[in-house]
Design a protein around this motif. Structure first.
Motif, PDB file in Angstrom:
ATOM      1  N   THR A  90       0.833  -1.208   0.000  1.00 43.13           N
ATOM      2  CA  THR A  90       0.000   0.000   0.000  1.00 43.13           C
ATOM      3  C   THR A  90       0.860   1.247   0.000  1.00 43.13           C
ATOM      4  O   THR A  90       0.660   2.160  -0.825  1.00 43.13           O
ATOM      5  CB  THR A  90      -0.921   0.018   1.239  1.00 43.13           C
ATOM      6  N   TYR A  91       1.802   1.301   0.936  1.00 42.10           N
ATOM      7  CA  TYR A  91       2.670   2.479   1.026  1.00 42.10           C
ATOM      8  C   TYR A  91       3.470   2.669  -0.260  1.00 42.10           C
ATOM      9  O   TYR A  91       3.585   3.791  -0.774  1.00 42.10           O
ATOM     10  CB  TYR A  91       3.617   2.350   2.221  1.00 42.10           C
ATOM     11  N   ALA A  92       3.995   1.573  -0.813  1.00 42.32           N
ATOM     12  CA  ALA A  92       4.795   1.659  -2.034  1.00 42.32           C
ATOM     13  C   ALA A  92       3.968   2.180  -3.203  1.00 42.32           C
ATOM     14  O   ALA A  92       4.407   3.064  -3.956  1.00 42.32           O
ATOM     15  CB  ALA A  92       5.376   0.288  -2.370  1.00 42.32           C
ATOM     16  N   LEU A  93       2.743   1.669  -3.368  1.00 43.30           N
ATOM     17  CA  LEU A  93       1.925   2.088  -4.498  1.00 43.30           C
ATOM     18  C   LEU A  93       1.437   3.527  -4.333  1.00 43.30           C
ATOM     19  O   LEU A  93       1.432   4.303  -5.296  1.00 43.30           O
ATOM     20  CB  LEU A  93       0.732   1.137  -4.660  1.00 43.30           C
ATOM     21  N   LEU A  94       1.030   3.896  -3.114  1.00 44.12           N
ATOM     22  CA  LEU A  94       0.602   5.279  -2.880  1.00 44.12           C
ATOM     23  C   LEU A  94       1.734   6.261  -3.157  1.00 44.12           C
ATOM     24  O   LEU A  94       1.521   7.331  -3.748  1.00 44.12           O
ATOM     25  CB  LEU A  94       0.110   5.446  -1.435  1.00 44.12           C
ATOM     26  N   THR A  95       2.946   5.909  -2.738  1.00 50.61           N
ATOM     27  CA  THR A  95       4.113   6.766  -2.986  1.00 50.61           C
ATOM     28  C   THR A  95       4.396   6.890  -4.484  1.00 50.61           C
ATOM     29  O   THR A  95       4.665   7.983  -4.989  1.00 50.61           O
ATOM     30  CB  THR A  95       5.352   6.201  -2.266  1.00 50.61           C
ATOM     31  N   LEU A  96       4.302   5.766  -5.191  1.00 51.10           N
ATOM     32  CA  LEU A  96       4.552   5.780  -6.632  1.00 51.10           C
ATOM     33  C   LEU A  96       3.487   6.598  -7.367  1.00 51.10           C
ATOM     34  O   LEU A  96       3.808   7.365  -8.290  1.00 51.10           O
ATOM     35  CB  LEU A  96       4.590   4.347  -7.163  1.00 51.10           C
ATOM     36  N   LEU A  97       2.227   6.458  -6.966  1.00 52.09           N
ATOM     37  CA  LEU A  97       1.157   7.223  -7.606  1.00 52.09           C
ATOM     38  C   LEU A  97       1.344   8.718  -7.402  1.00 52.09           C
ATOM     39  O   LEU A  97       1.134   9.522  -8.319  1.00 52.09           O
ATOM     40  CB  LEU A  97      -0.205   6.781  -7.057  1.00 52.09           C
ATOM     41  N   GLU A  98       1.753   9.082  -6.180  1.00 51.52           N
ATOM     42  CA  GLU A  98       1.995  10.511  -5.907  1.00 51.52           C
ATOM     43  C   GLU A  98       3.156  11.028  -6.750  1.00 51.52           C
ATOM     44  O   GLU A  98       3.098  12.132  -7.308  1.00 51.52           O
ATOM     45  CB  GLU A  98       2.295  10.715  -4.421  1.00 51.52           C
ATOM     46  N   GLU A  99       4.196  10.218  -6.871  1.00 48.78           N
ATOM     47  CA  GLU A  99       5.364  10.609  -7.665  1.00 48.78           C
ATOM     48  C   GLU A  99       5.003  10.792  -9.138  1.00 48.78           C
ATOM     49  O   GLU A  99       5.493  11.714  -9.807  1.00 48.78           O
ATOM     50  CB  GLU A  99       6.445   9.529  -7.519  1.00 48.78           C
TER      51      GLU A  99
END
Length: 603
Positions: A90-99
């Motif tokens: 979850t954290y990895a995907l949310l961070t990637l989406l924000e990036e």
């Protein structure tokens, strides 16, 4: 002077409003944890608490391996956290989406790999659907792990396993998306696939380099990249029954993004420090620590990556994980800036709740506070009675058997309902509360006012059709058993008189083989019903199922010859009407048995 009084009153009001958070009594807390370990016969446990981004408490208890006498160690004991892997994904995907500037409410279709773009239903899902379990897709765990050492056999193969998974299963929804949360690993396998397709890197490499190393979870990163780490020990799991501790087999998941994350307690402490500090971007913090969806108003529901539950006066964001013989829990209380990680090597699920309460009751006041409600009168409770089956099981695998095994019955109780033995009292026209379990049951209706779903906690049930009631199915199996027994006894005691026209031996031989094949089916169904273990389904270990299929296919193949032999037997005066009726009934029930097996993927 009045201004100063107002300031003092405001300060007092602020102080009173500060959440009660007692200073930890290290010795008392250690004592409480040890008591619960003894109560549940837990070989070893590790507990770490973080507050405001700083270590608040950390300790290791007991042994990681009781035979080699290796003690638990927060730095060097490697633990398998099971489903807690979803939090990291979850954290990895949310961070990637924000990036990448991608909104979580956006459709995943443009970012799917080519092999998934043709799937019409998956293409309609959003990132939010995946991360909040609102895809409408059931859990599908069959053949998702192997009996291998998870460290020695690490290989960078998540993407390949995921592609094979989506090629194998049709993945049709079992409930409408968006409206209800239904816990499923499928959304997180998809999340891992999207991490790869958006980043252009393998899931394992992206997680290690862009997430774990950034969070200073270096041991976890090294494990994921299959680097040699000296001095570490994998925590051995144990099955505890009757006071005996039996080592469990090794477990290696095929779907790392969803099912198992190897780490250490110290690394999990680093994760909690970051998630409770001020360094987490606000958008991601709000996504992970704000309730996004709920199945009803009284159940706190889910955020991105967590289930939201109540502990005392506080909302707790929680994710549990387990593999055979060990269990873990990751818990956050945002209002207190508190993080808690618990791991222990026992299959006892109740120990997880007991240790959690032992820890939190040491630092939070009024933890055991329960809701109180005014009495509510419902004139007719009979409309709620009946059998209900959970829907969070795949229609494509043996997991469908859980719809029988976990079926519940609801009956009318004085002033309320009895649900699986627990008393629930009405607190509204469709909501019931159990004080004993501190749980809610809510009946959802469709636009026509007809009962549609029953929701207990985060589990969704549907009313079971009469023909799928466990009582009816058990009765049919018992009737099949009695009829088959009579058929075998007739063969035993009338064998010499069961030739047709004194010379034809084939009829009695066919009837014997048919009776024996049904006997084999019933024996293996009994074995499955008394020893069904979801871990066997996960591992693909289906010895009893293979036996059931073998005899089931034999029963099916012998049905037509049996019918022909019964018709021939009618021509012989030594075959009484009773004997003919027994074998006719046996044949009919045998056909129904094969159909039943087909419905539940036993054949």
């Amino acid at each position: 002077m009045k201004k100063w009084i107002k300031i003092v009153l405001l300060l007092l009001a602020f102080i009173v409003s500060i959440p009660s958070f007692a200073e930890v009594d290290v010795d008392e807390l250690a004592h409480r944890i040890n008591v619960e370990m003894v109560n549940h016969n837990v070989p070893g446990a590790m507990v770490t608490i973080v507050k405001d981004g700083k270590l608040y408490y950390k300790n290791a208890f007991g042994e990681a391996n009781i035979y080699s006498k290796i003690p638990m160690n927060t730095e060097m004991t490697i633990v398998q956290t099971g489903s807690i892997s979803k939090v990291l994904t979850t954290y990895a995907l949310l961070t990637l989406l924000e990036e990448k500037g991608i909104d979580v409410n956006a459709s995943i279709m443009p970012y799917l790999p080519d092999y998934l773009k043709s799937n019409k239903y998956i293409s309609t899902l959003t990132f939010k659907n995946l991360l909040t379990h609102t895809t409408g897709l059931a859990m599908l765990k069959a053949d998702s792990a192997t009996l291998e050492d998870p460290i020695k056999s690490i290989s960078l193969n998540f993407g390949e396993q995921a592609e094979s998974f989506f090629d194998k299963y049709k993945l049709k929804p079992i409930i409408e998306k968006d409206n209800y949360t239904i816990f499923s690993n499928v959304g997180y396998i998809l999340s891992g696939v999207l991490l790869e397709s958006i980043s252009g890197e393998r899931y394992e490499y992206y997680m290690a380099k862009n997430v774990l190393e950034t969070l200073k979870m270096n041991f976890s990163s090294d494990i994921l990249l299959n680097k040699t780490i000296e001095g570490t020990t994998l925590m051995q799991g144990y099955s505890v029954y009757g006071g005996k501790r039996t080592p469990t087999s090794p477990f290696k998941t095929k779907f790392l993004a969803s099912d198992d994350f190897l780490t250490t307690t110290d690394d999990m402490t680093q994760l909690m420090k970051f998630l409770t500090s001020k360094n987490l971007p606000k958008d991601i913090y709000d996504a992970m620590f704000t309730r996004q969806v709920a199945n009803n108003a009284l159940v706190s529901g889910r955020s991105f990556g967590f289930t939201v539950v109540h502990y005392g006066d506080y909302d707790a964001y929680i994710h549990d994980g387990g593999i055979p013989g060990s269990n873990s829990r990751l818990l956050f209380i945002p209002e207190l800036k508190l993080g808690l990680f618990i791991t222990y090597n026992s299959n006892d699920l109740q120990a997880r709740e007991s240790i959690t309460n032992a820890v939190l009751s040491n630092i939070i006041e009024d933890l055991d506070q329960k809701d109180t409600f005014q009495p509510f009168i419902i004139d007719d409770l009979s409309k709620f009675e009946g059998a209900y089956s959970p829907i969070n099981a795949s229609d494509e695998t043996l997991e469908k058997l859980t719809r029988i095994i976990h079926q519940i019955r609801i009956s009318n109780n004085t002033g309320g309902l009895k649900i699986s033995g627990d008393n629930y009292v009405p607190i509204s026209d469709t909501v019931f509360y159990s004080e004993a379990t501190d749980n809610y049951a809510e009946f959802k209706t469709d636009p026509n006012g007809q009962l549609e779903y029953l929701i207990i906690g985060n589990t969704i049930y549907v009313r079971t059709p009469f023909f799928q009631s466990v009582i009816l199915e058990a009765a049919l199996l018992v009737l099949m058993g009695i009829c088959n027994l009579i058929a075998l006894l007739l063969l035993l005691f009338r064998w010499n008189n069961m030739k047709v026209n004194r010379i034809h031996d084939t009829p009695r031989m066919v009837l014997l083989l048919h009776s024996l094949s049904i006997t084999g089916v019933l024996v293996f169904i009994f074995i499955i019903s008394t020893s069904y273990d979801i871990w066997d389904i996960i591992y693909g270990i289906n010895t009893a199922v293979k036996g059931t299929r073998l005899f089931g296919i034999l029963t099916l193949l012998l049905s037509v010859p049996t019918l022909l032999m019964i018709n021939r037997a009618k021509q012989d005066y030594r075959w009484s009407n009773f004997m003919i009726s027994v074998y006719q009934l046996q044949l009919i029930l045998g056909v129904f048995l094969v159909i039943w097996m087909f419905i539940y993927h036993l054949i």
